[in-house]
Design a protein around this motif. Structure first.
Motif, mmCIF file in Angstrom:
data_model
loop_
_atom_site.group_PDB
_atom_site.id
_atom_site.type_symbol
_atom_site.label_atom_id
_atom_site.label_comp_id
_atom_site.label_asym_id
_atom_site.label_seq_id
_atom_site.Cartn_x
_atom_site.Cartn_y
_atom_site.Cartn_z
ATOM 1 N N UNK A 169 -29.283 25.753 17.282
ATOM 2 C CA UNK A 169 -29.619 24.589 16.468
ATOM 3 C C UNK A 169 -28.397 24.105 15.708
ATOM 4 N N UNK A 170 -27.596 25.055 15.172
ATOM 5 C CA UNK A 170 -26.408 24.693 14.414
ATOM 6 C C UNK A 170 -25.407 23.970 15.310
ATOM 7 N N UNK A 171 -25.253 24.465 16.558
ATOM 8 C CA UNK A 171 -24.334 23.831 17.504
ATOM 9 C C UNK A 171 -24.769 22.398 17.825
ATOM 10 N N UNK A 229 -22.700 15.371 18.980
ATOM 11 C CA UNK A 229 -23.064 13.956 18.916
ATOM 12 C C UNK A 229 -24.582 13.767 18.822
ATOM 13 N N UNK A 230 -25.338 14.766 19.254
ATOM 14 C CA UNK A 230 -26.802 14.668 19.205
ATOM 15 C C UNK A 230 -27.325 14.712 17.781
ATOM 16 N N UNK A 264 -31.515 10.043 24.574
ATOM 17 C CA UNK A 264 -30.140 10.223 24.127
ATOM 18 C C UNK A 264 -29.893 11.680 23.743
ATOM 19 N N UNK A 265 -30.861 12.313 23.080
ATOM 20 C CA UNK A 265 -30.741 13.723 22.721
ATOM 21 C C UNK A 265 -30.642 14.588 23.971
ATOM 22 N N UNK A 266 -31.472 14.278 24.978
ATOM 23 C CA UNK A 266 -31.446 15.048 26.230
ATOM 24 C C UNK A 266 -30.078 14.952 26.900
ATOM 25 N N UNK A 267 -29.492 13.735 26.864
ATOM 26 C CA UNK A 267 -28.175 13.547 27.492
ATOM 27 C C UNK A 267 -27.105 14.355 26.766
ATOM 28 N N UNK A 268 -27.131 14.373 25.415
ATOM 29 C CA UNK A 268 -26.145 15.128 24.643
ATOM 30 C C UNK A 268 -26.317 16.628 24.840
ATOM 31 N N UNK A 269 -27.560 17.082 24.961
ATOM 32 C CA UNK A 269 -27.797 18.504 25.215
ATOM 33 C C UNK A 269 -27.210 18.925 26.554
#
Length: 535
Positions: A489-491, A496-497, A519-524
């Motif tokens: 979670x910290x990472x 960018x997420x 967008x979150x899925x793409x950053x992950x």
């Protein structure tokens, strides 16, 4: 109407010689004026008129009788539809083809014998072209008719005699009684406009137009004083308000409200004049007697086909069928336009509580009607209002319409069921009411007054707390990102997420902002984390 002499002056002397020849006469005069005077005098001889009429063909005699039934004149369009037209031709062509020897229609048969002429006369519909019998000749013919002992001459129907016939058992098999539900529909519609939510307005066809004609609405805006008087009136009085406004209105136009047809162009009709004419026909029908709709329409088409058409004009009104865009011009489309108008007129009377309908079976179009009138006085008008602790409010349609109109401004609207209107109080509805300057304490006062204080304590508490604190609880649908370890979670929050994440719920759970899941899925994925999405 013009005399024979005045009529003959509109023709050339060749036409006058044809008329004289068909009457067995010989003109001695050589100029038009003298010939017209000579021929007129000869044609007014009682014996000559008798002989000429006696040898008319049955079709020509029927055409003459039709004009006599109208006191010597008949709208030209209606006359030619029933008895044919007169071919237009100049003197040379006429003398060459001699149409008087082989008339193409009963109209020509009468025309070349001087028994028929046409001219424009003033009427209630404006200047119209008429078929007519010259005035002095008409007097002679009517004198002959009065002397006849048999009943060969058909006369006009006695005033007040109904057209059509009683309905058959099949036509009236399934009865559809008139109601006063229009009052409840009107209340719903007015309340929807008052809260500014047209999606809640009652969609009954023509209701907006009727309320406008009743001066309850003007340019889509409610008229407060008129609305107050209407909602405060008894059901009998309110129904009469709508009926009177409809009957006298020049803006409620049934023709332009008929489903399935579209009126285009700048032409105008006279809805109130048409309505009054049809109402007279309906009023001639015996009260409480089922009447055949097909027979009623058939007789109107036969006897009064031009009831809404100035000068029998079936071409200048641009009316088309909605389904295929076909223009319905000409008398051939009478049933689809004029007949449909009569039917819509009767349906409107049913809507206003004045006429019962019947059909061969449930679900079929109506085929009979009964001039009865809703017995509003006999209806049970005591309604009730029930308030539940969860904010649900149930109001009978017989309860005060003014109260329902007011309560509707504070509530969410549910489906009507069995003559009861169901509303419920919610944070959203109170917020919307507050935006209109209304307070929860006003709703509470209304409920206390009209339930005799029988408002559940829980709802009383909720309304009072709302006025003091507003929204104290919120239920939301949120997207949650959950990971297996706090380090992950910290990472993610440092990547960018992080800008797409909202409130942290725990070391391993955080809310994802609305619309940001992709967008979150793409950053992950950029971080080497493949996330699973669960619905």
């Amino acid at each position: 109407m013009p005399t024979l002499y005045q009529t003959f002056l509109k023709h050339d002397i060749g036409h006058l010689r044809i008329v004289a020849d068909l009457w067995g006469l010989e003109l001695e005069s050589q100029d038009l004026d003298s010939a017209a005077e000579e021929l007129s005098a000869s044609l007014l001889d009682l014996e000559a008129v008798t002989e000429t009429i006696d040898i008319l063909s049955p079709e020509a005699r029927a055409a003459l009788d039709a004009i006599l039934a109208g006191n010597g004149k008949m709208e030209w369009a209606a006359f030619t539809r029933a008895h044919g037209d007169i071919r237009g031709m100049g003197a040379a062509k006429r003398d060459r083809e001699r149409p008087h020897l082989k008339p193409s229609s009963p109209a020509e048969h009468l025309f070349y014998r001087g028994l028929l002429a046409k001219a424009f006369f003033d009427s209630s519909k404006g200047s119209q072209e008429f078929a007519y019998i010259p005035d002095d000749l008409l007097e002679v013919i009517e004198m002959l008719a009065a002397e006849e002992t048999d009943d060969q001459q058909p006369s006009a129907a006695p005033r007040g005699e109904p057209i059509g016939r009683p309905a058959t058992p099949v036509e009236k098999a399934f009865e559809i009684p008139a109601t006063d539900h229009i009052l409840d529909d009107a209340t719903t519609h007015l309340a929807a406009l008052r809260i500014g939510d047209e999606s809640k307005a009652h969609l009954k066809h023509g209701l907006q137009e009727l309320l406008t004609a009743s001066n309850l609405i003007k340019k889509d805006t409610l008229q407060p004083e008129a609305v107050k008087a209407f909602l405060g009136a008894s059901r009998v009085e309110a129904l009469n308000i709508l009926y009177k406004a409809w009957f006298e209105s020049n803006i409620f136009d049934e023709l332009r409200l008929i489903p399935g047809i579209i009126c285009e162009g700048e032409w105008s009709n006279q809805p109130q004049v048409t309505r009054e004419f049809l109402m007279n026909l309906v009023n001639d029908i015996p009260q409480d007697k089922w009447w055949s709709l097909p027979a009623f329409l058939r007789d109107i088409k036969t006897k009064y086909p031009d009831f809404q058409r100035p000068a029998g004009d079936y071409d200048s009104w641009f009316i088309k069928r909605e389904s295929d865009g076909q223009y319905l011009r000409g008398f051939a489309y009478w049933d689809q336009v004029d007949g449909a108008l009569v039917k819509y007129f009767i349906q409107t009377l049913h809507w206003l509580g004045k006429v019962d309908l019947a059909s061969p079976e449930e679900g079929k179009e109506f085929s009979a009607f009964r001039v009865n009138g809703l017995k509003v006085e006999g209806l049970k008008v005591e309604g009730k209002i029930i308030v539940s602790s969860n904010g649900r409010i149930t109001i009978s349609r017989f309860f005060s319409r003014a109260v329902r109109y007011q309560l509707a401004r504070f509530c969410e609207w549910d489906e009507e069921k069995g003559g009861e209107y169901i509303y419920h109080v919610s944070a959203q509805s109170l917020k919307h009411a507050n935006e209109q300057g209304l307070k929860a304490e006003q709703l509470l006062a209304l409920l206390v007054k009209y339930t005799n204080g029988n408002v559940p304590p829980a709802l009383v508490k909720a309304l009072k707390r709302w006025d003091t604190n507003g929204i104290e609880a919120r239920v939301e649908s949120l997207l949650l990102l959950r990971v297996t370890k706090p380090e992950i979670m910290e990472e993610i929050r440092k990547s960018k997420a992080g800008k797409y994440l909202g409130e942290v719920l725990s070391p391993t759970a955080v809310i994802v902002k609305s619309g940001a899941i992709q967008k979150v899925m793409a950053e992950l994925a950029e971080l080497g984390l493949l996330a699973e999405v669960k619905e």
